[in-house]
Design a protein around this motif. Sequence first.
Motif, PDB file in Angstrom:
ATOM      1  N   LEU A 109      11.530  -3.610 -24.951  1.00  0.00           N
ATOM      2  CA  LEU A 109      10.664  -2.633 -24.305  1.00  0.00           C
ATOM      3  C   LEU A 109      10.794  -2.777 -22.798  1.00  0.00           C
ATOM      4  O   LEU A 109      10.840  -3.894 -22.284  1.00  0.00           O
ATOM      5  N   ALA A 110      10.858  -1.651 -22.087  1.00  0.00           N
ATOM      6  CA  ALA A 110      10.924  -1.654 -20.633  1.00  0.00           C
ATOM      7  C   ALA A 110       9.631  -1.056 -20.085  1.00  0.00           C
ATOM      8  O   ALA A 110       9.314   0.102 -20.373  1.00  0.00           O
ATOM      9  N   TYR A 111       8.905  -1.863 -19.346  1.00  0.00           N
ATOM     10  CA  TYR A 111       7.679  -1.435 -18.691  1.00  0.00           C
ATOM     11  C   TYR A 111       8.037  -1.048 -17.258  1.00  0.00           C
ATOM     12  O   TYR A 111       8.507  -1.882 -16.491  1.00  0.00           O
ATOM     13  N   HIS A 112       7.826   0.214 -16.906  1.00  0.00           N
ATOM     14  CA  HIS A 112       8.143   0.715 -15.567  1.00  0.00           C
ATOM     15  C   HIS A 112       6.848   0.793 -14.759  1.00  0.00           C
ATOM     16  O   HIS A 112       5.875   1.411 -15.211  1.00  0.00           O
ATOM     17  N   PHE A 113       6.859   0.164 -13.589  1.00  0.00           N
ATOM     18  CA  PHE A 113       5.686   0.110 -12.725  1.00  0.00           C
ATOM     19  C   PHE A 113       5.956   0.831 -11.411  1.00  0.00           C
ATOM     20  O   PHE A 113       7.098   0.894 -10.952  1.00  0.00           O
ATOM     21  N   THR A 114       4.888   1.358 -10.811  1.00  0.00           N
ATOM     22  CA  THR A 114       4.939   1.868  -9.445  1.00  0.00           C
ATOM     23  C   THR A 114       3.777   1.243  -8.671  1.00  0.00           C
ATOM     24  O   THR A 114       2.704   1.005  -9.229  1.00  0.00           O
ATOM     25  N   ARG A 115       4.031   0.978  -7.401  1.00  0.00           N
ATOM     26  CA  ARG A 115       2.973   0.430  -6.549  1.00  0.00           C
ATOM     27  C   ARG A 115       2.292   1.603  -5.860  1.00  0.00           C
ATOM     28  O   ARG A 115       2.915   2.373  -5.134  1.00  0.00           O
ATOM     29  N   THR A 116       0.991   1.718  -6.100  1.00  0.00           N
ATOM     30  CA  THR A 116       0.195   2.806  -5.551  1.00  0.00           C
ATOM     31  C   THR A 116      -1.066   2.203  -4.942  1.00  0.00           C
ATOM     32  O   THR A 116      -1.801   1.505  -5.637  1.00  0.00           O
ATOM     33  N   GLY A 117      -1.280   2.444  -3.677  1.00  0.00           N
ATOM     34  CA  GLY A 117      -2.479   1.922  -3.025  1.00  0.00           C
ATOM     35  C   GLY A 117      -2.568   0.407  -3.081  1.00  0.00           C
ATOM     36  O   GLY A 117      -3.651  -0.144  -3.215  1.00  0.00           O
ATOM     37  N   GLY A 118      -1.414  -0.265  -3.037  1.00  0.00           N
ATOM     38  CA  GLY A 118      -1.388  -1.716  -3.068  1.00  0.00           C
ATOM     39  C   GLY A 118      -1.520  -2.324  -4.446  1.00  0.00           C
ATOM     40  O   GLY A 118      -1.544  -3.548  -4.587  1.00  0.00           O
ATOM     41  N   ARG A 119      -1.600  -1.494  -5.483  1.00  0.00           N
ATOM     42  CA  ARG A 119      -1.734  -1.979  -6.863  1.00  0.00           C
ATOM     43  C   ARG A 119      -0.518  -1.570  -7.672  1.00  0.00           C
ATOM     44  O   ARG A 119       0.000  -0.467  -7.521  1.00  0.00           O
ATOM     45  N   TRP A 120      -0.066  -2.458  -8.548  1.00  0.00           N
ATOM     46  CA  TRP A 120       1.024  -2.132  -9.468  1.00  0.00           C
ATOM     47  C   TRP A 120       0.425  -1.503 -10.722  1.00  0.00           C
ATOM     48  O   TRP A 120      -0.430  -2.090 -11.382  1.00  0.00           O
ATOM     49  N   LEU A 121       0.871  -0.285 -11.039  1.00  0.00           N
ATOM     50  CA  LEU A 121       0.383   0.451 -12.201  1.00  0.00           C
ATOM     51  C   LEU A 121       1.552   0.783 -13.119  1.00  0.00           C
ATOM     52  O   LEU A 121       2.656   1.086 -12.656  1.00  0.00           O
ATOM     53  N   ILE A 122       1.300   0.763 -14.417  1.00  0.00           N
ATOM     54  CA  ILE A 122       2.340   1.147 -15.372  1.00  0.00           C
ATOM     55  C   ILE A 122       2.575   2.644 -15.253  1.00  0.00           C
ATOM     56  O   ILE A 122       1.646   3.438 -15.374  1.00  0.00           O
ATOM     57  N   ASP A 123       3.823   3.021 -15.012  1.00  0.00           N
ATOM     58  CA  ASP A 123       4.212   4.429 -14.925  1.00  0.00           C
ATOM     59  C   ASP A 123       4.757   4.930 -16.253  1.00  0.00           C
ATOM     60  O   ASP A 123       4.562   6.085 -16.617  1.00  0.00           O
ATOM     61  N   ASP A 124       5.441   4.064 -16.992  1.00  0.00           N
ATOM     62  CA  ASP A 124       6.002   4.451 -18.284  1.00  0.00           C
ATOM     63  C   ASP A 124       6.311   3.196 -19.084  1.00  0.00           C
ATOM     64  O   ASP A 124       6.481   2.113 -18.515  1.00  0.00           O
ATOM     65  N   LEU A 125       6.361   3.347 -20.358  1.00  0.00           N
ATOM     66  CA  LEU A 125       6.815   2.311 -21.273  1.00  0.00           C
ATOM     67  C   LEU A 125       7.908   2.946 -22.112  1.00  0.00           C
ATOM     68  O   LEU A 125       7.695   4.002 -22.715  1.00  0.00           O
ATOM     69  N   VAL A 126       9.087   2.329 -22.121  1.00  0.00           N
ATOM     70  CA  VAL A 126      10.214   2.879 -22.865  1.00  0.00           C
ATOM     71  C   VAL A 126      10.640   1.858 -23.915  1.00  0.00           C
ATOM     72  O   VAL A 126      10.936   0.713 -23.585  1.00  0.00           O
ATOM     73  N   ILE A 127      10.634   2.294 -25.165  1.00  0.00           N
ATOM     74  CA  ILE A 127      11.111   1.434 -26.255  1.00  0.00           C
ATOM     75  C   ILE A 127      12.608   1.661 -26.360  1.00  0.00           C
ATOM     76  O   ILE A 127      13.069   2.754 -26.681  1.00  0.00           O
ATOM     77  N   LEU A 128      13.347   0.613 -26.046  1.00  0.00           N
ATOM     78  CA  LEU A 128      14.805   0.701 -26.051  1.00  0.00           C
ATOM     79  C   LEU A 128      15.393   0.317 -27.399  1.00  0.00           C
ATOM     80  O   LEU A 128      16.469   0.775 -27.756  1.00  0.00           O
ATOM     81  N   LYS A 129      14.705  -0.570 -28.130  1.00  0.00           N
ATOM     82  CA  LYS A 129      15.230  -0.972 -29.433  1.00  0.00           C
ATOM     83  C   LYS A 129      14.096  -1.351 -30.363  1.00  0.00           C
ATOM     84  O   LYS A 129      13.249  -2.159 -30.041  1.00  0.00           O
ATOM     85  N   ASP A 130      14.072  -0.722 -31.512  1.00  0.00           N
ATOM     86  CA  ASP A 130      13.267  -1.088 -32.668  1.00  0.00           C
ATOM     87  C   ASP A 130      13.866  -0.348 -33.853  1.00  0.00           C
ATOM     88  O   ASP A 130      14.976   0.174 -33.758  1.00  0.00           O
ATOM     89  N   GLU A 131      13.163  -0.294 -34.980  1.00  0.00           N
ATOM     90  CA  GLU A 131      13.747   0.395 -36.136  1.00  0.00           C
ATOM     91  C   GLU A 131      13.950   1.890 -35.887  1.00  0.00           C
ATOM     92  O   GLU A 131      14.841   2.508 -36.432  1.00  0.00           O
ATOM     93  N   ALA A 132      13.106   2.487 -35.021  1.00  0.00           N
ATOM     94  CA  ALA A 132      13.160   3.933 -34.809  1.00  0.00           C
ATOM     95  C   ALA A 132      13.849   4.345 -33.511  1.00  0.00           C
ATOM     96  O   ALA A 132      14.223   5.492 -33.357  1.00  0.00           O
ATOM     97  N   ALA A 133      14.006   3.414 -32.577  1.00  0.00           N
ATOM     98  CA  ALA A 133      14.599   3.762 -31.278  1.00  0.00           C
ATOM     99  C   ALA A 133      15.792   2.856 -31.010  1.00  0.00           C
ATOM    100  O   ALA A 133      15.813   1.712 -31.410  1.00  0.00           O
ATOM    101  N   ALA A 134      16.773   3.384 -30.346  1.00  0.00           N
ATOM    102  CA  ALA A 134      17.954   2.609 -29.972  1.00  0.00           C
ATOM    103  C   ALA A 134      18.309   2.946 -28.536  1.00  0.00           C
ATOM    104  O   ALA A 134      17.778   3.909 -27.969  1.00  0.00           O
ATOM    105  N   ALA A 135      19.190   2.164 -27.943  1.00  0.00           N
ATOM    106  CA  ALA A 135      19.550   2.361 -26.537  1.00  0.00           C
ATOM    107  C   ALA A 135      20.049   3.781 -26.270  1.00  0.00           C
ATOM    108  O   ALA A 135      19.857   4.310 -25.185  1.00  0.00           O
ATOM    109  N   ASP A 136      20.669   4.417 -27.257  1.00  0.00           N
ATOM    110  CA  ASP A 136      21.167   5.774 -27.042  1.00  0.00           C
ATOM    111  C   ASP A 136      20.093   6.837 -27.305  1.00  0.00           C
ATOM    112  O   ASP A 136      20.314   8.015 -27.094  1.00  0.00           O
ATOM    113  N   HIS A 137      18.909   6.412 -27.759  1.00  0.00           N
ATOM    114  CA  HIS A 137      17.818   7.353 -28.025  1.00  0.00           C
ATOM    115  C   HIS A 137      16.481   6.640 -27.811  1.00  0.00           C
ATOM    116  O   HIS A 137      15.731   6.403 -28.752  1.00  0.00           O
ATOM    117  N   PRO A 138      16.151   6.282 -26.562  1.00  0.00           N
ATOM    118  CA  PRO A 138      14.909   5.551 -26.309  1.00  0.00           C
ATOM    119  C   PRO A 138      13.680   6.438 -26.473  1.00  0.00           C
ATOM    120  O   PRO A 138      13.761   7.660 -26.344  1.00  0.00           O
TER     121      PRO A 138
END
Length: 107
Positions: free
Chosen positions: A59-88
Amino acid sequence: MLDADRACEKRTQGICALDFDIIIDGQDWDLSGFGLEAETAGDTATVTARFSNMGPRVLAYHFTRTGGRWLIDDLVILKDEAAAADHPWSLKDTLAAEYGPTARKHR
């Protein structure tokens, strides 16, 4: 958009756009082999989590710094039974499709 999903669940007393825990990528858990890698570039960062939860997960957790705080912008599942690197799977894309300005308002 997470607030919109929680409101939908409360209103309908059921499952809406998310039917699993996004942190562990599952409904049930048996976590092992946990590791993290982090990359930062200015006001963005990505933390990649690799672990096993009844199978390999990446899983890739994407963060952005806003107002001095790090906030999660997106969570991307790169690999599990339903997702793969070519279809996150993207949390942001899933919630935008359900609750964004051009989403069908069916809930």
